[in-house]
Design a protein around this motif. Sequence first.
Motif, PDB file in Angstrom:
ATOM      1  N   ALA A  76      -7.406  -3.690   6.221  1.00  0.00           N
ATOM      2  CA  ALA A  76      -6.777  -2.426   6.604  1.00  0.00           C
ATOM      3  C   ALA A  76      -6.254  -2.524   8.027  1.00  0.00           C
ATOM      4  O   ALA A  76      -6.841  -3.207   8.875  1.00  0.00           O
ATOM      5  CB  ALA A  76      -7.769  -1.268   6.479  1.00  0.00           C
ATOM      6  N   LYS A  77      -5.142  -1.843   8.276  1.00  0.00           N
ATOM      7  CA  LYS A  77      -4.558  -1.748   9.621  1.00  0.00           C
ATOM      8  C   LYS A  77      -4.249  -0.283   9.902  1.00  0.00           C
ATOM      9  O   LYS A  77      -3.728   0.427   9.037  1.00  0.00           O
ATOM     10  CB  LYS A  77      -3.282  -2.587   9.724  1.00  0.00           C
ATOM     11  N   LEU A  78      -4.561   0.117  11.115  1.00  0.00           N
ATOM     12  CA  LEU A  78      -4.445   1.526  11.484  1.00  0.00           C
ATOM     13  C   LEU A  78      -3.464   1.687  12.635  1.00  0.00           C
ATOM     14  O   LEU A  78      -3.452   0.888  13.578  1.00  0.00           O
ATOM     15  CB  LEU A  78      -5.821   2.065  11.905  1.00  0.00           C
ATOM     16  N   SER A  79      -2.634   2.715  12.551  1.00  0.00           N
ATOM     17  CA  SER A  79      -1.711   3.061  13.639  1.00  0.00           C
ATOM     18  C   SER A  79      -1.809   4.562  13.901  1.00  0.00           C
ATOM     19  O   SER A  79      -1.792   5.356  12.947  1.00  0.00           O
ATOM     20  CB  SER A  79      -0.269   2.694  13.294  1.00  0.00           C
ATOM     21  N   VAL A  80      -1.909   4.920  15.165  1.00  0.00           N
ATOM     22  CA  VAL A  80      -1.887   6.328  15.574  1.00  0.00           C
ATOM     23  C   VAL A  80      -0.908   6.449  16.732  1.00  0.00           C
ATOM     24  O   VAL A  80      -1.063   5.772  17.757  1.00  0.00           O
ATOM     25  CB  VAL A  80      -3.281   6.830  16.000  1.00  0.00           C
ATOM     26  N   GLY A  81       0.112   7.254  16.568  1.00  0.00           N
ATOM     27  CA  GLY A  81       1.113   7.422  17.613  1.00  0.00           C
ATOM     28  C   GLY A  81       0.645   8.354  18.713  1.00  0.00           C
ATOM     29  O   GLY A  81      -0.422   8.975  18.622  1.00  0.00           O
ATOM     30  N   PRO A  82       1.412   8.473  19.769  1.00  0.00           N
ATOM     31  CA  PRO A  82       1.061   9.398  20.854  1.00  0.00           C
ATOM     32  C   PRO A  82       1.197  10.838  20.394  1.00  0.00           C
ATOM     33  O   PRO A  82       1.882  11.138  19.406  1.00  0.00           O
ATOM     34  CB  PRO A  82       2.067   9.055  21.949  1.00  0.00           C
ATOM     35  N   LEU A  83       0.551  11.732  21.093  1.00  0.00           N
ATOM     36  CA  LEU A  83       0.696  13.158  20.822  1.00  0.00           C
ATOM     37  C   LEU A  83       2.033  13.627  21.383  1.00  0.00           C
ATOM     38  O   LEU A  83       2.352  13.380  22.557  1.00  0.00           O
ATOM     39  CB  LEU A  83      -0.444  13.935  21.459  1.00  0.00           C
ATOM     40  N   ARG A  84       2.817  14.291  20.540  1.00  0.00           N
ATOM     41  CA  ARG A  84       4.135  14.801  20.953  1.00  0.00           C
ATOM     42  C   ARG A  84       4.156  16.313  20.753  1.00  0.00           C
ATOM     43  O   ARG A  84       3.916  16.796  19.647  1.00  0.00           O
ATOM     44  CB  ARG A  84       5.245  14.155  20.117  1.00  0.00           C
ATOM     45  N   CYS A  85       4.446  17.032  21.824  1.00  0.00           N
ATOM     46  CA  CYS A  85       4.523  18.491  21.753  1.00  0.00           C
ATOM     47  C   CYS A  85       5.878  18.949  22.249  1.00  0.00           C
ATOM     48  O   CYS A  85       6.450  18.381  23.186  1.00  0.00           O
ATOM     49  CB  CYS A  85       3.410  19.142  22.576  1.00  0.00           C
ATOM     50  N   GLN A  86       6.364  20.006  21.626  1.00  0.00           N
ATOM     51  CA  GLN A  86       7.714  20.483  21.882  1.00  0.00           C
ATOM     52  C   GLN A  86       7.683  21.927  22.343  1.00  0.00           C
ATOM     53  O   GLN A  86       6.976  22.760  21.775  1.00  0.00           O
ATOM     54  CB  GLN A  86       8.537  20.355  20.601  1.00  0.00           C
ATOM     55  N   GLY A  87       8.469  22.224  23.380  1.00  0.00           N
ATOM     56  CA  GLY A  87       8.604  23.603  23.845  1.00  0.00           C
ATOM     57  C   GLY A  87       7.446  24.043  24.715  1.00  0.00           C
ATOM     58  O   GLY A  87       6.403  23.402  24.807  1.00  0.00           O
TER      59      GLY A  87
END
Length: 989
Positions: free
Chosen positions: A440-451
């Motif tokens: 298994a390989k896991l990827s978690v992107g950065p937190l992105r918030c708008q407005g």
Amino acid sequence: MGSPHHQTILGIRQFKCSKNEIIDDAVLTLTKSIVKRGPSVQFLFVRVLFENSLVRNTQLTWAQENNNRSPFVPLLSSETKTEVRQPPADLPHIQASLPATTVEVMLSSGLNDGQWHEVRFLAKENFVILTIDGDEASAVRTNSPLQVKTGEKYFFGGYRNQMNNSSHSVLQPSFQGCMQLIQVDDQLVNLYEVAQRRPGSFANVSIDMCAIIDRCVPNHCEHGGKCSQTWDSFICTCDETGYSGATCHNSIYEPSCEAYKHLGQTSNYYWIDPDGSGPLGPLKVYCNMTEDKVWTIVSHDLQMQTTVVGYNPEKYSVTQLIYSASMDQISAITNSAEYCEQYISYFCKMSRLLNTPDGSPYTWWVGKANEKHYYWGGSGPGIQKCACGIERNCTDPKYYCNCDADYKQWRKDAGFLSYKDHLPVSQVVVGDTDRQGSEAKLSVGPLRCQGDRNYWNAASFPNPSSYLHFSTFQGETSADISFYFKTLIPRGVFLENLGNTDFIKLELKSATEVSFSFDVGNGPVEIVVRSPSPLNDDQWHRVTAERNVKQASLQVDRLPQQSRKAPTEGHTRLELYSQLFVGGAGGQQGFLGCIRSLRMNGVTLDLEERAKVTSGFKSGCSGHCTSYGANCENGGKCIEKYHGYSCDCSNTAYDGTFCNKDVGAFFEEGMWLRYNFQAPGSGAKESGSRSENSLDPQNGAPDLAREEICFSFSTTKAPCILLYVSSFTTDFLAVLVKPTGSLQIRYSLGGTREPYNIDVDHRSMANGQPHSVNVTRHERTITLKLDHYPSVSYHLPSSSDTLFNSPKSLFLGKVIETGKIDQEIHKYNTPGFTGCLSRVQFNQIAPLKAALRQTNASARVHTQGELVESNCGASPLTLAPMSSATDPWHLDHLDSASADFPYNPGQGQAIRNGVNRNSAIIGGVIAVVIFTILCTLVFLIRYMFRHKGTYHTNEAKGAESAESADAAIMSNDPNFTETIDESKKEWLI
């Protein structure tokens, strides 16, 4: 009478003095009878416990007098003294001096901090020891025997130095502070006896008391500010805290990326402080401002495609994510954001994910408040599915996740988690990796918030008697209030909160005055900021007010801040009991207009929500473009939105949030671009037709009496055609670079036998540097502006027509047109333009942008060759103007244009001398390298395509006898008019 161990003396001031008067002659004198020993002893030991609260240089001094010599000559015709002071280099030290020996100790912190400190001084036959606060600082031995003899008197706090050949004495700077537990030769001095003047005397000294107050307890310096004190006040040092002000209360950073955007900043890393003056510290985020909405991005330490390895005895692998901010800081961002998302993916081979449809999940993730969540990216809370289960396109329809099918081949489940109350992902627990063959390989992107809902949180006050009420404002010792307002009326109350006698109030007193008033029990205080221009102009204005135990201040927009110091004595706590009223209450003149982003002590008041439940109110405010419309540059149109505004760049040659990003491309030799003014499929206009309409991409009806052409370019080859506008008649317009490298504009509008030429001689444009060209024609008047030089006007002959008849196409780089072409144009058409073109605009049409971006006009664009987007033709150099004697463009009635200093947003100031030399050299080298790489890639691609058989020259028959390939095409295809055969796909983009 109290114990001598607790006797204290005060040697700073007498109580009859005014509060700012300092007594500099406080001296305590002890006779030798205070210690029971003879007049000559071979050692000296003095111990003093002292407290000093002053910032300026002071001395802690004791000296001995020898009766056999001059009255003030201690220790073998010299003096022994110890000093405590702050030298100019801010390196506090203590110094002890003997006739032949000096001991000096440098300290890491000052002794004037209002705390008790101990000094011990011991001098014996061959060495001297100085000890500070129990630490032995120095021991020095002399080369010859050191004789120590005591005198008749001991002076503590100060002494008078006898002038040479004079009966006058000069008082040395005296110690100002408190002393206690004075010991001489291991004997404690009884200060009560000294008070009765039996063993000694004193002047300006108060015995058995210490009037120094520890003003740093409690510590009013916030956010880690360092507290120090003077006699009647304290000082906060806010260095490296991220805050400023008298008590380090105000954040020096903006609360969000949205705020930075409206300060004109571009995408970059920024420090933000979501709760302002609140307890949370600032954090560093990336602000992506390339889209209409601003994205705030918070990163973590997990690498993309992390292999899940190892598991504990419970067969679970735990992956912990460490963010660049604390969970409380991230929560502040998500709470104020309009939308948040975080990408998560799971690559699997024989590793089940959620164990759908009915099993217990093998994998879950942990979010805010350490809550476990059993849904995956693309799904929502409470739904134990992956994205393919929601969209019903899983590899095996029996499962709701691709990985749950347990295939031996690699599968993937991925998507965005967008329920912001659960974000961010802090931990991922993977359970099914213990079997043979499981991976298994896991990827978690950065937190992105708008407005930013707080930044645009607003309410409209419909009439002067309307108000919103909130709970009592809690700001006893420290309070800050900030908000934006806009109005058309000259006066009104912004907000008010009352106590029994205390109150706090902000109001617009007149069209040019904002008032901040309060009372904490010492009487009303009012601070007024006066603006040189009216504030009731329906524009947004910012008000910032602060009050603490040291001072109060008020600032409006960027006008100078007005402040008032608080009294050193008196009440300091603001005690309020009533509700907080925003707008007028109690029969006062209320506020009529809009208020937004109201923050009090770092907390944003939800004006919108309160307005929704209050009769007669309207949540939100309109008219943002009246204040921020100027941010849309280069003809961009400001578009009103409920939360803010955006810039519409569709009718400009620019891109970006504020329409300030050049759109350009690199042209290889032989490449060209054609823009058809008529939409595909529409019939040709009759020859000689006239129209006065403005140029419209939809109906091909230009304003033929006026054109405006703007673009920038760079090239090293001449001659060439930069821009050409053809017509269904003989009218045309061309901008050329002549063989000499000079610029030429050619106009032919009919009525004259030859085209009208404007030659810009004596200046080479083919020098590889970017140049800006702006040509405007209105009837017979043509205005030309090149780079930063002054505009020059020219006039067509009186016989010339004033209308450009029936425009047909606009060409860049080369002219591919049927019919008769001007001989000069035909001469410059081969081999074509090589270089960069940028921000090309003809009236409201941006042909180059239409080719590189998908716009409404993209269907009208045809190109040969592959356009490579580049800004190498943008941003013309700002050069110092030539002197009037050497500048061929100089006009006596025009002043030479001066070069503006480029502005550095990072430093907030202009760079001296125009450009930074090192930056220019580095930038030039980088540009050359990038240009070389691009050229190499282009030639390699063309070479590869030629040998793969995917590129065709499309030469027409008879090309051998024709003057050029273009002539061969036209001679063999009499129906060739506007477009190249659609079957030749390799020529088109």
